[in-house]
Enzyme design. Structure first.
Site: not given
Ligand code: MRU
Length: 345
Positions: A44-45, A194, A235
């Protein structure tokens, strides 16, 4: 610890749903497995999702059983499957478009093995670009971090959310490596945790001082003068600067403004989506209601309570002090300055 790594014939994915209790990996050998790992948030991320999808696309080509003629239609199916995994992080679609473009450039190449190798090379390039870009974001962002700063971050925008180093945590890492005595407050980041599970774990592994707080404590800390700076990832960033990031980010931005605290986004330019004019157009993922009714399988609410579970929110550009990218720090007016940075090489 790496979120993902190409082994030579498979994509080794760290299963982040098990952290920090268990360090275990999935070795994905098919595009379907990569899609499943993204959907289940094992990886994820935004940048990590993009790189994983690129390798997934390459795995699709490597596993393609047919002849040259049927390849494009097959790869369109691979792309569709990977595209439907998560809707908000634009890096997924950005990386898949890069792979698609590469395949189209090879329309005159008849040797299937050559095509497969070129696609794999493009996935490696995407991963390598992410490593390089994150270091640049770190170096650029370091300039706005005062020595002895107390920094609040949300979710995980670290090495675990990228191919290496991180974006928001990349800035924090660069400041720490540069000798600044910083301290981080990590929001636990309900409901998927997270911040608690990943950011706290990642920073402790790097001996960067970190204190975990529940999401609803941020305002009180700001009121007490305990936060100098907020840095989070992104994102998707719209053309006007509105930024989608993990749910709860918007509340932090409002709080930061009320307390006169700078609020920064750190993200690669691949997270900027000029096709989207403003935040209201960004698709927001809604996840399984059980993420709110349970905490990792243990029921914490009435089993059938109605739930609303958006995974992201949108912070309006006017609340953002600056967007730290690999090409420099962008500030208001975002509509003008984001466009400028996107055309700059
Ligand atoms: O749902 P996730 O864990 O994928 O969300 C991640 C985030 O919101 C992060 O802040 C974003 O993807 C930036 S990661 C460098």
């Amino acid at each position: 610890m790496k979120a993902l790594e190409w082994t030579g014939d498979s994509l080794k994915i760290l299963d982040q749903t098990k952290l920090p209790i268990e360090i275990s990996y999935r070795n994905a050998t098919t595009y379907k497995e990569v899609a499943e790992a993204i959907e289940k948030m094992e990886v994820r991320g935004a940048p990590a999702i993009g790189a994983a999808a690129a390798y997934g696309y390459a795995l699709g080509a490597l596993g393609y059983p047919g002849d040259r003629e049927g390849l494009q239609a097959y790869m369109d199916g691979v792309q569709d499957r990977l595209s439907e995994t998560r809707p908000t992080a634009v890096n997924l679609f950005w990386a898949l478009r890069r792979m698609e473009d590469r395949l189209r450039e090879l329309h005159e190449t008849t040797d299937l093995n050559e095509i497969r190798q070129r696609l794999l090379q493009e996935a490696e390039n995407i991963a390598e670009d992410d490593r390089r870009v994150n270091r640049l974001i770190g170096d650029t962002g370091n300039a706005i971090v005062p020595d002895e700063a107390n920094i609040l971050t949300h979710c995980n925008a670290g090495a675990l959310a990228t191919v290496e180093f991180g974006t928001a945590l990349g800035v924090i890492r660069a400041a720490h490596q540069g000798g600044k005595k910083i301290h981080v407050y990590a929001d636990e980041t309900r409901p998927f945790l997270q911040g608690a599970r990943l950011t706290a774990f990642e920073l402790m592994n790097d001996s960067i001082p970190v204190t975990l707080i529940a999401d609803n404590m941020a305002g009180f800390l700001m009121q007490q003068g305990k936060i100098d700076l907020v840095i989070v990832g992104a994102d998707r960033i719209a053309a006007n600067g509105d930024t989608a990031n993990k749910i709860g980010t918007y509340s932090l931005a409002v709080l930061a403004q009320a307390h006169g605290i700078p609020f920064y986004i750190a993200a690669p330019t691949s997270t900027i989506d000029l096709k989207v004019a403003g935040g209201q157009e960004i698709p927001i993922e809604e996840r399984n209601p059980n993420e709110l009714r349970e905490v990792f399988g243990i029921q914490t609410a009435p089993a059938d309570v109605p739930v609303y579970n958006p995974a992201f929110d949108v912070t309006p550009a006017k609340l953002i002090t600056g967007i730290i990218t690999e090409k420099g720090i962008v500030s208001s007016p975002y509509s003008v300055n984001l466009l400028k940075i996107m055309v700059r090489s």
